[in-house]
Every structure is written in C-alpha cells, then in structure tokens.
Design a protein around this motif. Structure first.
Motif, PDB file in Angstrom:
ATOM      1  N   ARG A   1       0.808  -1.215   0.000  1.00 40.53           N
ATOM      2  CA  ARG A   1       0.000   0.000   0.000  1.00 40.53           C
ATOM      3  C   ARG A   1       0.844   1.270   0.000  1.00 40.53           C
ATOM      4  NH1 ARG A   1      -3.052   1.199   4.209  1.00 40.53           N
ATOM      5  NH2 ARG A   1      -1.779   0.032   5.717  1.00 40.53           N
ATOM      6  N   PHE A   2       1.997   1.232   0.680  1.00 43.00           N
ATOM      7  CA  PHE A   2       2.860   2.399   0.809  1.00 43.00           C
ATOM      8  C   PHE A   2       4.106   2.208  -0.037  1.00 43.00           C
ATOM      9  CE2 PHE A   2       1.609   3.885   5.377  1.00 43.00           C
ATOM     10  CZ  PHE A   2       0.266   3.862   5.020  1.00 43.00           C
ATOM     11  N   THR A   3       4.662   3.314  -0.518  1.00 45.31           N
ATOM     12  CA  THR A   3       5.904   3.298  -1.275  1.00 45.31           C
ATOM     13  C   THR A   3       6.822   4.398  -0.772  1.00 45.31           C
ATOM     14  OG1 THR A   3       4.773   2.489  -3.269  1.00 45.31           O
ATOM     15  CG2 THR A   3       6.966   3.422  -3.545  1.00 45.31           C
ATOM     16  N   ILE A   4       8.030   4.022  -0.370  1.00 43.34           N
ATOM     17  CA  ILE A   4       9.031   4.997   0.022  1.00 43.34           C
ATOM     18  C   ILE A   4       9.966   5.243  -1.162  1.00 43.34           C
ATOM     19  CG2 ILE A   4      10.604   3.270   0.996  1.00 43.34           C
ATOM     20  CD1 ILE A   4      11.364   5.338   3.152  1.00 43.34           C
ATOM     21  N   SER A   5      10.380   6.486  -1.336  1.00 48.63           N
ATOM     22  CA  SER A   5      11.317   6.834  -2.389  1.00 48.63           C
ATOM     23  C   SER A   5      12.149   8.023  -1.936  1.00 48.63           C
ATOM     24  CB  SER A   5      10.588   7.145  -3.701  1.00 48.63           C
ATOM     25  OG  SER A   5       9.710   8.244  -3.551  1.00 48.63           O
ATOM     26  N   ARG A   6      13.210   8.304  -2.673  1.00 47.80           N
ATOM     27  CA  ARG A   6      14.048   9.449  -2.325  1.00 47.80           C
ATOM     28  C   ARG A   6      14.606  10.087  -3.581  1.00 47.80           C
ATOM     29  NH1 ARG A   6      18.464   7.391   1.574  1.00 47.80           N
ATOM     30  NH2 ARG A   6      19.284   9.538   1.360  1.00 47.80           N
ATOM     31  N   ASP A   7      14.883  11.366  -3.467  1.00 52.32           N
ATOM     32  CA  ASP A   7      15.515  12.131  -4.530  1.00 52.32           C
ATOM     33  C   ASP A   7      16.710  12.828  -3.901  1.00 52.32           C
ATOM     34  OD1 ASP A   7      16.343  13.886  -6.512  1.00 52.32           O
ATOM     35  OD2 ASP A   7      14.306  14.359  -7.156  1.00 52.32           O
ATOM     36  N   ASN A   8      17.886  12.253  -4.092  1.00 56.08           N
ATOM     37  CA  ASN A   8      19.073  12.806  -3.444  1.00 56.08           C
ATOM     38  C   ASN A   8      19.444  14.188  -3.980  1.00 56.08           C
ATOM     39  OD1 ASN A   8      19.336  10.628  -1.746  1.00 56.08           O
ATOM     40  ND2 ASN A   8      20.882   9.589  -3.002  1.00 56.08           N
ATOM     41  N   ALA A   9      19.095  14.476  -5.224  1.00 56.58           N
ATOM     42  CA  ALA A   9      19.364  15.798  -5.772  1.00 56.58           C
ATOM     43  C   ALA A   9      18.537  16.876  -5.092  1.00 56.58           C
ATOM     44  CB  ALA A   9      19.111  15.807  -7.272  1.00 56.58           C
ATOM     45  N   LYS A  10      17.386  16.488  -4.538  1.00 56.78           N
ATOM     46  CA  LYS A  10      16.509  17.424  -3.845  1.00 56.78           C
ATOM     47  C   LYS A  10      16.558  17.278  -2.330  1.00 56.78           C
ATOM     48  CE  LYS A  10      13.194  17.743  -7.635  1.00 56.78           C
ATOM     49  NZ  LYS A  10      11.779  17.566  -8.047  1.00 56.78           N
ATOM     50  N   ASN A  11      17.388  16.369  -1.827  1.00 60.19           N
ATOM     51  CA  ASN A  11      17.476  16.110  -0.384  1.00 60.19           C
ATOM     52  C   ASN A  11      16.099  15.848   0.222  1.00 60.19           C
ATOM     53  OD1 ASN A  11      20.221  16.514  -0.603  1.00 60.19           O
ATOM     54  ND2 ASN A  11      20.298  18.320   0.707  1.00 60.19           N
ATOM     55  N   THR A  12      15.330  15.012  -0.443  1.00 63.06           N
ATOM     56  CA  THR A  12      13.957  14.770  -0.031  1.00 63.06           C
ATOM     57  C   THR A  12      13.636  13.284  -0.082  1.00 63.06           C
ATOM     58  OG1 THR A  12      13.287  16.942  -0.877  1.00 63.06           O
ATOM     59  CG2 THR A  12      11.544  15.342  -0.464  1.00 63.06           C
TER      60      THR A  12
END
Length: 113
Positions: free
Chosen positions: A67-78
């Motif tokens: 149901r949940f998905t974790i993700s990251r964008d290292n270029a945006k520090n988010t």
C-alpha cells in the motif's frame, strides 16, 4: 543546522491517498539511510519504511506492504512516502528519520470518514 521537515499530512477518507514529503538540510543526505516512522494514539512509535542511500534496498512494515511506497531524490534532499488504500488504523503522526541521529517534528495523518 540539521533539519528534517515533514509535510503532506491531513485528513483523508478510508481508501484514499496521501503523499508525505520530508525535506532535509544541514547534513550529507545522500550518505544516510532514511526512514519513516509513525505513532498512533495510545501506541508505541513504529518503523513504517526505510530506504538505503541510493534507493537500492527498501523495507516495509508488514502492515503497509503493498500500500505504501518509500522513495528518495538525493538531488533534492527529499524522501517521500506515498500512501494508498489508507485505513483508519493508519491514523498517526508520521516522522521522518535519518539513520541513527536525526528526527523531524512529524506530520499528522488522519484517516476517517
């Protein structure tokens, strides 16, 4: 100074969706495993999801898997948490954490009709 600032919480109906964001600053974000925790009323804080530095290793609590998905964008520090098919038992304050050291202040998610 180290900061983790969560956003995106709010009131949603059962079956609905929300996307939480955590904006990080003041440290080397790309070097840290990032996690989402939550604490529901009357319950202990629990790990929801974690993602490794490059996104290659991800883990979820059994209660949110699928149901949940974790993700990251290292270029945006988010780091993000996409929450779908929400249930009333998902109601909690959701916290962003950088491995071992840093916590955000939390954002409230309420799932109710």
């Amino acid at each position: 100074q180290v900061q983790l600032v969560e956003s995106g919480g709010g009131l949603v109906q059962p079956g609905g969706s929300l996307r939480l964001s955590c904006a990080a600053s003041g440290f080397a974000f790309s070097r840290y495993t990032m996690s989402w925790y939550r604490q529901a009323p009357g319950k202990e804080r629990e790990l929801v999801a974690a993602i490794s530095t490059g996104g290659g290793s991800i883990n979820y609590a059994g209660s949110v898997k699928g149901r949940f998905t974790i993700s990251r964008d290292n270029a945006k520090n988010t780091v993000y948490l996409q929450m779908n098919s929400l249930k009333p038992e998902d109601t909690a304050v959701y916290y962003c954490k950088a491995a071992g050291s840093y916590w955000g202040k939390g954002t409230l998610v309420t799932v109710s009709s």
